[in-house]
Design an enzyme around this catalytic site. Structure first.
Site, PDB file in Angstrom:
ATOM      1  N   ARG A  32       4.681   3.358   5.741  1.00  0.00           N
ATOM      2  CA  ARG A  32       4.166   3.234   7.162  1.00  0.00           C
ATOM      3  C   ARG A  32       3.935   1.659   7.234  1.00  0.00           C
ATOM      4  O   ARG A  32       5.175   0.737   7.741  1.00  0.00           O
ATOM      5  CB  ARG A  32       2.613   3.812   7.248  1.00  0.00           C
ATOM      6  CG  ARG A  32       1.976   3.805   8.417  1.00  0.00           C
ATOM      7  CD  ARG A  32       0.623   4.674   8.290  1.00  0.00           C
ATOM      8  NE  ARG A  32       0.046   4.031   7.254  1.00  0.00           N
ATOM      9  CZ  ARG A  32      -1.121   4.733   6.388  1.00  0.00           C
ATOM     10  NH1 ARG A  32      -1.069   5.826   6.592  1.00  0.00           N
ATOM     11  NH2 ARG A  32      -1.795   4.008   5.606  1.00  0.00           N
ATOM     12  N   GLU A  33       2.929   0.863   7.088  1.00  0.00           N
ATOM     13  CA  GLU A  33       2.722  -0.609   7.048  1.00  0.00           C
ATOM     14  C   GLU A  33       3.376  -1.407   6.291  1.00  0.00           C
ATOM     15  O   GLU A  33       4.016  -2.533   6.458  1.00  0.00           O
ATOM     16  CB  GLU A  33       1.428  -0.845   7.467  1.00  0.00           C
ATOM     17  CG  GLU A  33       0.403  -0.536   6.112  1.00  0.00           C
ATOM     18  CD  GLU A  33      -0.540   0.591   6.393  1.00  0.00           C
ATOM     19  OE1 GLU A  33       0.116   1.571   6.650  1.00  0.00           O
ATOM     20  OE2 GLU A  33      -1.757   0.475   6.148  1.00  0.00           O
ATOM     21  N   GLU A  38      -2.369   8.797  -0.700  1.00  0.00           N
ATOM     22  CA  GLU A  38      -3.430   8.134  -0.163  1.00  0.00           C
ATOM     23  C   GLU A  38      -4.757   8.548  -0.055  1.00  0.00           C
ATOM     24  O   GLU A  38      -5.536   8.055  -0.323  1.00  0.00           O
ATOM     25  CB  GLU A  38      -2.760   7.717   1.294  1.00  0.00           C
ATOM     26  CG  GLU A  38      -3.798   6.554   1.998  1.00  0.00           C
ATOM     27  CD  GLU A  38      -3.446   6.283   3.565  1.00  0.00           C
ATOM     28  OE1 GLU A  38      -3.897   5.447   3.941  1.00  0.00           O
ATOM     29  OE2 GLU A  38      -2.405   6.805   3.840  1.00  0.00           O
ATOM     30  N   ASP A  49      -5.962  -2.578  -2.491  1.00  0.00           N
ATOM     31  CA  ASP A  49      -5.256  -1.675  -3.287  1.00  0.00           C
ATOM     32  C   ASP A  49      -4.944  -2.265  -4.716  1.00  0.00           C
ATOM     33  O   ASP A  49      -4.971  -1.482  -5.709  1.00  0.00           O
ATOM     34  CB  ASP A  49      -3.896  -1.397  -2.624  1.00  0.00           C
ATOM     35  CG  ASP A  49      -4.118  -0.384  -1.282  1.00  0.00           C
ATOM     36  OD1 ASP A  49      -4.827  -0.915  -0.303  1.00  0.00           O
ATOM     37  OD2 ASP A  49      -3.675   0.755  -1.116  1.00  0.00           O
ATOM     38  N   ASP A 106       0.845  -1.190  -0.047  1.00  0.00           N
ATOM     39  CA  ASP A 106      -0.072  -0.023   0.179  1.00  0.00           C
ATOM     40  C   ASP A 106       0.713   1.210   0.081  1.00  0.00           C
ATOM     41  O   ASP A 106       0.504   2.252  -0.731  1.00  0.00           O
ATOM     42  CB  ASP A 106      -0.850  -0.156   1.189  1.00  0.00           C
ATOM     43  CG  ASP A 106      -0.140  -0.039   2.617  1.00  0.00           C
ATOM     44  OD1 ASP A 106       0.982  -0.480   2.708  1.00  0.00           O
ATOM     45  OD2 ASP A 106      -0.706   0.398   3.490  1.00  0.00           O
ATOM     46  N   HIS A 124       0.843   6.342  -2.192  1.00  0.00           N
ATOM     47  CA  HIS A 124      -0.334   5.067  -2.613  1.00  0.00           C
ATOM     48  C   HIS A 124      -0.603   5.113  -3.973  1.00  0.00           C
ATOM     49  O   HIS A 124      -0.942   6.206  -4.581  1.00  0.00           O
ATOM     50  CB  HIS A 124      -1.692   5.254  -1.537  1.00  0.00           C
ATOM     51  CG  HIS A 124      -1.631   4.619  -0.287  1.00  0.00           C
ATOM     52  ND1 HIS A 124      -0.431   4.814   0.602  1.00  0.00           N
ATOM     53  CD2 HIS A 124      -2.498   3.805   0.174  1.00  0.00           C
ATOM     54  CE1 HIS A 124      -0.994   4.165   1.776  1.00  0.00           C
ATOM     55  NE2 HIS A 124      -2.139   3.404   1.492  1.00  0.00           N
ATOM     56  N   TRP A 141     -12.254  -5.948  -1.393  1.00  0.00           N
ATOM     57  CA  TRP A 141     -10.649  -6.473  -0.639  1.00  0.00           C
ATOM     58  C   TRP A 141     -10.638  -7.993  -1.148  1.00  0.00           C
ATOM     59  O   TRP A 141      -9.869  -8.302  -2.083  1.00  0.00           O
ATOM     60  CB  TRP A 141     -10.411  -6.310   0.606  1.00  0.00           C
ATOM     61  CG  TRP A 141      -9.991  -4.813   0.816  1.00  0.00           C
ATOM     62  CD1 TRP A 141      -8.531  -4.575   1.190  1.00  0.00           C
ATOM     63  CD2 TRP A 141     -10.750  -3.508   0.737  1.00  0.00           C
ATOM     64  NE1 TRP A 141      -8.350  -3.229   1.584  1.00  0.00           N
ATOM     65  CE2 TRP A 141      -9.562  -2.570   1.134  1.00  0.00           C
ATOM     66  CE3 TRP A 141     -11.993  -3.389   0.537  1.00  0.00           C
ATOM     67  CZ2 TRP A 141     -10.106  -1.102   0.966  1.00  0.00           C
ATOM     68  CZ3 TRP A 141     -12.452  -1.962   0.587  1.00  0.00           C
ATOM     69  CH2 TRP A 141     -11.558  -0.886   0.809  1.00  0.00           C
TER      70      TRP A 141
END
Length: 898
Positions: A464-465, A762, A472, A460, A779, A533
């Site tokens: 960050r993560e 994002e 995505d 993504d 993103h 998703w």
């Protein structure tokens, strides 16, 4: 007929070293002017393709197929090099054979790798040292062929006699490490010499032990690093030597003290980074290596190009108000910086990476986290300086950044800062141009976000993560396959998804799922029901079939797709949701309405921010049921392609019932009111074909109303934004779609361009009113608008799987110029059949369209109120500007116009 096929690939790659399948797939292209009626393939062990060397000669097979042709000869041998070639036939005549293309097998069943997983002696769960392991061997003769089969639990580098074999590559790729680990194959023939040789492996945390996810938890798969190596050397004297990792190796510490992908490296430059590779060297804290406890994980050969350096950028250095040196690379990207550092020996330099600056001009990383929990160690290296100026470049980490701050070093010179751009090394296959440079910048931003996030899994964001969120890649997939040669890369993602999918069909929110036996159930397991998703199981394989002609991916992922749809059907039929308890009932339709489980819904609509709590309490059934119906429809088509007639009939029936239930529950006033009356409600209804023909005009009209009430601004989030502009054009409102595309105030694409974005953000807003950044600035999800630039603005899209038939239909808008004042636009895509292109430009009230149809494909041209079918080659069409111009004229040119 003498033209020969070209661009031969094996399993989607050129000259792969170490394929892990005994049935590789072949693909090729044919030159313009060559029409393929049939083909023949030969595979051999030698360049002569003699009968003694030949392992397979196919029959002359009728058809135009040029992709996904599967090897059909005798079983291939492990660790063996092969050559293959192809020729095609036209009207009974045969072309010349293509130039031979090589591939080499890895370890195939029933063979296996025999090395051991080794590590340092166990030192407790808090031990986070990077490890250095080595061994020596003596060779009685030169090496004529050498292969290293290597992997690690963590990211590793392989060295032979001071030669850095892996270089900047981040290997192995991220997999569900409890089940499988990929290994790499390296040609090490030239690295070894007669006499004493040293083999070394250094390993850092990588994705195995490093911090990951939004909670930045480490050791998700285990707390002990390990390495694996089997090196096979064939010598000039006719003998063979095999070196494997075992307890005879030694392990210790080196220059890199710790290495975490998120939190960075701790490095001591006073330690020579090559001295440990000398034959007589002794590692710091050296001990004998130990064998790791047995584990059920299996080793699998990698099938995708590696994450490595793909470009370099020069940084500009300035001093921030705090006194820190700030390096600006002029572009947000993923990678690391190579810095030449000077200063007092033994002093510590702190290097931090970030995407943005504060309004005061300082590096900002806190914007990615809650304000009360700044991550001080995030994307930060600490470097102890040595006696002399030294170039320092991290080995076992990656960062998303445009800016780097340096604290504690002497002033950097103009040549002391280089940005190393890293991504999966897959080829760009598209180019876009437009007379409006803002559209070209938007296209570049999407490409940079793709490169930044096509890492060891499609992520993504690179800051960050860094997780492989399914939503995505679901929304961006149809753009990705047009920008880069992503077939093997996306196949790999889907294969990992199938491994990690729950037995009941639910799909983790990201792949790999960041869960293992070490940690037990994952804290995000409750969101594994989310539509939009989890529907990646169905939608992405269909995208790959549509754009790449990849029928095999449909076959490989069919059970995964079916399990996802079946669990949605069971969820709708067998559970009571909040809507059923507190809302009106829908009789026989209720069992096809999905209103239980967690669903992210239309994530990140403008101005809404994070809505996960609302989604958890009140599942957005209007979104979930629409995706249920849509995936049933796609699964019907997939089953049809695979000749699963009974399944096709079942899912078609389920599709119709789900669509009827969706209409009964959420459609009012003949399509003029749908769901929550948001823009995305109407986009889904139209794009997914959920409305009967008589209701579509009312739905399209209401969508336009909502857009105009918002001042010609979009109101869609992750799920519907990719479909918004195409839906408007297909509904006959190209004028509204173009107004949205060229909107310059937020929320819009060009508003980000006006604010200097170099990647896709994002959220639609990347800064607050005070100029402070928030959320990720890299993103790719909203970059899915590139599909619209290619297929509608420039006018090139697949009309049959794999571009076997190509539609050329640019959207020109009204007036005397093109859309939004454009005077020209064009796209070129290297399709499975070769280069296809579409370019139009206006002049003196006329518009000219130039197209190229690659050999093996046909073209359908819709332009100037007319339609033509055209054969391979270059063609030109002209027409007056305007919505309904008189019939256009067409001509065929021998040369593609400049």
């Amino acid at each position: 007929m003498t033209s020969r096929p070209y661009a031969l690939t094996t399993n989607g790659r050129s000259a792969p070293l170490g394929i892990g399948t005994s049935t590789p797939e072949f693909a090729w292209k044919v030159p313009t002017g060559t029409e393929q009626d049939a083909f023949q393939i030969e595979v051999a062990t030698g360049e002569g393709f003699s009968e003694a060397e030949l392992v397979w000669r196919s029959e002359a097979t009728s058809g135009t197929r040029q992709v996904g042709v599967t090897y059909g000869g005798a079983p291939l041998l492990s660790r063996t090099g092969y050559l293959w070639r192809v020729r095609v036939f036209q009207s009974g005549g045969a072309s010349d054979w293509s130039e031979p293309a090589p591939f080499e097998t890895s370890v195939l069943a029933p063979d296996r790798l025999t090395a051991q997983w080794i590590s340092a002696p166990e030192a407790g769960p808090d031990d986070r040292r990077a490890l250095y392991l080595r061994t020596t061997l003596t060779l009685p003769a030169p090496v004529v062929r050498g292969r290293a089969y290597t992997s690690a639990l963590g990211w590793y580098r392989l060295f032979v006699n001071r030669d850095d074999i892996t270089g900047q590559e981040l290997v192995p790729r991220w997999t569900p490490f409890d089940e499988r680990v990929e290994y790499q194959v390296y040609d090490v023939t030239e690295a070894f010499a007669e006499g004493t040789n040293v083999i070394g492996m250094a390993v850092g945390d990588g994705r195995y032990r490093g911090a990951m996810g939004f909670d930045m938890k480490d050791a998700r798969y285990g707390d002990r690093l390990g390495v694996f190596a089997e090196i096979v050397l064939e010598l000039a004297d006719g003998t063979r030597q095999i070196v494997t990792t075992d307890e005879d190796w030694v392990v210790g510490r080196g220059r890199i003290r710790t290495a975490d992908p998120m939190f960075g490296e701790r490095v001591d430059l006073r330690i020579d980074d090559r001295a440990w590779l000398e034959p007589a060297a002794v590692l710091e804290e050296q001990t004998q290596a130990v064998r790791l406890p047995p584990h059920d994980r299996v080793l699998v050969a990698e099938g995708v190009e590696r994450v490595r350096e793909i470009d370099r950028r020069v940084g500009a250095v300035r001093t921030a108000p705090s006194g820190q040196q700030i390096i600006d690379f002029g572009q947000n990207f993923t990678g690391v910086a190579a810095l030449t550092l000077r200063g007092a020996p033994g002093s510590t330099v702190t290097v931090r990476y970030g995407e943005v600056l504060t309004p005061a001009g300082e590096l900002d990383t806190s914007y990615l986290f809650p304000k009360d929990k700044p991550q001080e160690r995030f994307q930060r290296d600490e470097v102890i300086l040595g006696e002399t100026a030294t170039e320092y470049c991290p080995s076992f980490t990656m960062r998303g950044f445009r800016y780097v701050s340096v604290e504690g070093a002497d002033a950097l010179g103009p040549d002391d800062a280089v940005g190393i751009v890293m991504s999966t090394a897959i080829e760009q296959i598209a180019r876009f141009e437009a007379s409006d440079p803002r559209l070209e910048q938007l296209w570049r931003n999407a490409m940079w976000s793709l490169r930044s996030n096509f890492l060891d899994t499609p992520t993504d964001c690179p800051t960050r993560e860094r997780s492989g969120w399914t939503g995505d890649i679901q929304v961006f997939g149809s753009t990705a396959v047009q920008l880069v040669d992503s077939g093997p890369y996306l196949r790999r993602y889907l294969a990992n998804l199938a491994v990690e999918q729950y037995e009941d069909g639910r799909v983790p929110p990201y792949i790999p799922a960041e869960r293992s036996a070490t940690l037990g159930p994952h804290h995000m397991e409750y969101v594994a029901t989310s539509t939009g998703w989890g529907d990646v199981t169905v939608m992405l394989p269909w995208v790959m079939y549509t754009y790449l002609g990849d029928e095999q991916v449909l076959r490989a992922q069919y059970e995964s797709a079916r399990k996802w749809v079946d669990q949605l059907a069971e969820r709708a039929a067998g559970q009571k949701g909040l809507h059923r308890r507190f809302g009106r009932r829908f009789g026989r339709h209720e069992r096809y309405i999905v209103d239980t489980g967690f669903h992210w819904g239309e994530w990140l609509r403008p101005g809404e921010g994070n809505t996960w709590i609302k989604s958890r309490l009140f599942p957005p059934a209007v979104v979930a049921t629409a995706y249920f119906a849509h995936s049933c429809g796609l699964l019907t088509r997939i089953a049809g392609v695979l000749d699963r007639q009974e399944d096709a009939e079942h899912y078609e029936d389920l599709h119709h019932k789900a669509a009827r239930a969706w209409r009964a529950a959420f459609v009012r006033r003949g399509g003029a009111r749908i769901g929550e009356d948001k823009q995305d409600d109407y986009v889904r209804a139209l794009a997914f074909g959920l409305l009967p023909d008589e209701q579509r005009p009312a739905a399209a009209a209401r969508l336009v109303e909502l857009i105009e009430e918002a001042g010609d601004h979009l109101g869609t989030g992750f799920l519907s934004t990719p479909m918004l502009l195409p839906t408007l054009v297909d509904a006959g409102r190209a004028d509204v779609a173009l107004r949205l595309l060229f909107q310059t105030s937020s929320p819009s694409w060009l508003a980000q361009i006006e604010q200097g974005a170099t990647t896709i953000w994002e959220q639609w807003e990347g800064y607050d009113k005070d100029g402070n950044a928030h959320d990720s600035h890299n993103h790719y999800a909203f970059g899915s608008v590139v599909r619209f630039l290619h297929e509608y603005v420039a006018g090139l899209s697949p009309a049959a799987p794999g571009y076997r038939e190509i539609l050329f239909a640019p959207v020109l808008g009204d007036g005397h110029t093109g859309p939004g004042g454009l005077e020209s636009a064009g796209v070129e895509i290297d399709t499975p059949y070769g280069i296809a292109s579409s370019r139009w430009q206006t002049s003196d009230g006329m518009v000219r369209l130039d197209i190229r149809v690659p050999a093996g494909a046909t073209g359908v041209v819709r332009f100037g109120g007319e339609e033509w079918r055209v054969q391979p080659g270059d063609h030109r069409f002209t027409a007056p500007m305007g919505r309904t111009p008189p019939p256009a004229t067409a001509s065929t040119s021998e040369e593609f116009p400049a």
